[in-house]
Design a protein around this motif. Structure first.
Motif, PDB file in Angstrom:
ATOM      1  N   LEU A 291      -3.375  11.782   5.160  1.00  0.00           N
ATOM      2  CA  LEU A 291      -4.762  11.358   5.048  1.00  0.00           C
ATOM      3  C   LEU A 291      -5.583  11.829   6.252  1.00  0.00           C
ATOM      4  CD1 LEU A 291      -7.007   9.717   3.661  1.00  0.00           C
ATOM      5  CD2 LEU A 291      -6.226   7.767   5.015  1.00  0.00           C
ATOM      6  N   ILE A 292      -5.087  11.605   7.450  1.00  0.00           N
ATOM      7  CA  ILE A 292      -5.820  11.990   8.656  1.00  0.00           C
ATOM      8  C   ILE A 292      -5.965  13.502   8.748  1.00  0.00           C
ATOM      9  CG2 ILE A 292      -5.697  12.035  11.186  1.00  0.00           C
ATOM     10  CD1 ILE A 292      -4.607   9.187  11.025  1.00  0.00           C
TER      11      ILE A 292
ATOM     12  N   LYS B 284       0.850  -1.188   0.000  1.00  0.00           N
ATOM     13  CA  LYS B 284       0.000   0.000   0.000  1.00  0.00           C
ATOM     14  C   LYS B 284       0.886   1.238   0.000  1.00  0.00           C
ATOM     15  CE  LYS B 284      -3.830  -2.089   2.461  1.00  0.00           C
ATOM     16  NZ  LYS B 284      -4.696  -2.032   3.625  1.00  0.00           N
TER      17      LYS B 284
ATOM     18  N   VAL C  66      -0.085  11.666  15.404  1.00  0.00           N
ATOM     19  CA  VAL C  66      -0.051  10.594  14.404  1.00  0.00           C
ATOM     20  C   VAL C  66       1.318  10.543  13.734  1.00  0.00           C
ATOM     21  CG1 VAL C  66      -1.043   9.794  12.224  1.00  0.00           C
ATOM     22  CG2 VAL C  66      -2.532  10.622  14.045  1.00  0.00           C
TER      23      VAL C  66
ATOM     24  N   GLY D 114       1.073   5.422   0.339  1.00  0.00           N
ATOM     25  CA  GLY D 114       0.307   6.517   0.912  1.00  0.00           C
ATOM     26  C   GLY D 114       0.918   6.983   2.208  1.00  0.00           C
ATOM     27  N   ASN D 115       0.403   8.073   2.695  1.00  0.00           N
ATOM     28  CA  ASN D 115       0.901   8.650   3.922  1.00  0.00           C
ATOM     29  C   ASN D 115      -0.283   8.858   4.863  1.00  0.00           C
ATOM     30  OD1 ASN D 115       2.127  10.137   5.922  1.00  0.00           O
ATOM     31  ND2 ASN D 115       3.336  11.363   4.500  1.00  0.00           N
ATOM     32  N   ILE D 116      -0.317   8.110   5.938  1.00  0.00           N
ATOM     33  CA  ILE D 116      -1.440   8.132   6.866  1.00  0.00           C
ATOM     34  C   ILE D 116      -1.584   9.492   7.538  1.00  0.00           C
ATOM     35  CG2 ILE D 116      -0.163   7.224   8.846  1.00  0.00           C
ATOM     36  CD1 ILE D 116      -3.696   6.213   7.947  1.00  0.00           C
TER      37      ILE D 116
ATOM     38  N   ALA E 256       3.770   7.361  13.737  1.00  0.00           N
ATOM     39  CA  ALA E 256       4.224   6.800  12.465  1.00  0.00           C
ATOM     40  C   ALA E 256       5.748   6.776  12.392  1.00  0.00           C
ATOM     41  CB  ALA E 256       3.648   7.601  11.299  1.00  0.00           C
TER      42      ALA E 256
END
Length: 61
Positions: free
Chosen positions: A10-11, A3, A42, A5-7, A46
């Motif tokens: 996104l958040i 996957k 976050v 993406g960068n959480i 991370a």
């Protein structure tokens, strides 16, 4: 499957979108300071997880 993406992004984006949607209806529930605090938390989590995963030794099969 990997996957991408960068959480954190996104958040933060979801919180920003929720803030804008709520303010459009006259509600001021989420403040900029709260969004920044959540994004920083976050990002810190991370970073710790990424550092742990990148530095662990692979086991021999």
């Amino acid at each position: 499957m990997k996957k991408d993406g960068n959480i954190v992004v996104l958040i933060t984006g979801l919180l920003g979108a929720a803030k804008l949607a709520l303010e459009a209806f006259g509600y001021s529930i989420i403040t900029d300071e709260q969004i920044n605090a959540i994004a920083n938390g976050v990002a810190a989590a991370a970073t710790v997880v990424a550092a742990f995963l990148n530095n662990r030794k692979t086991q021999a099969e």
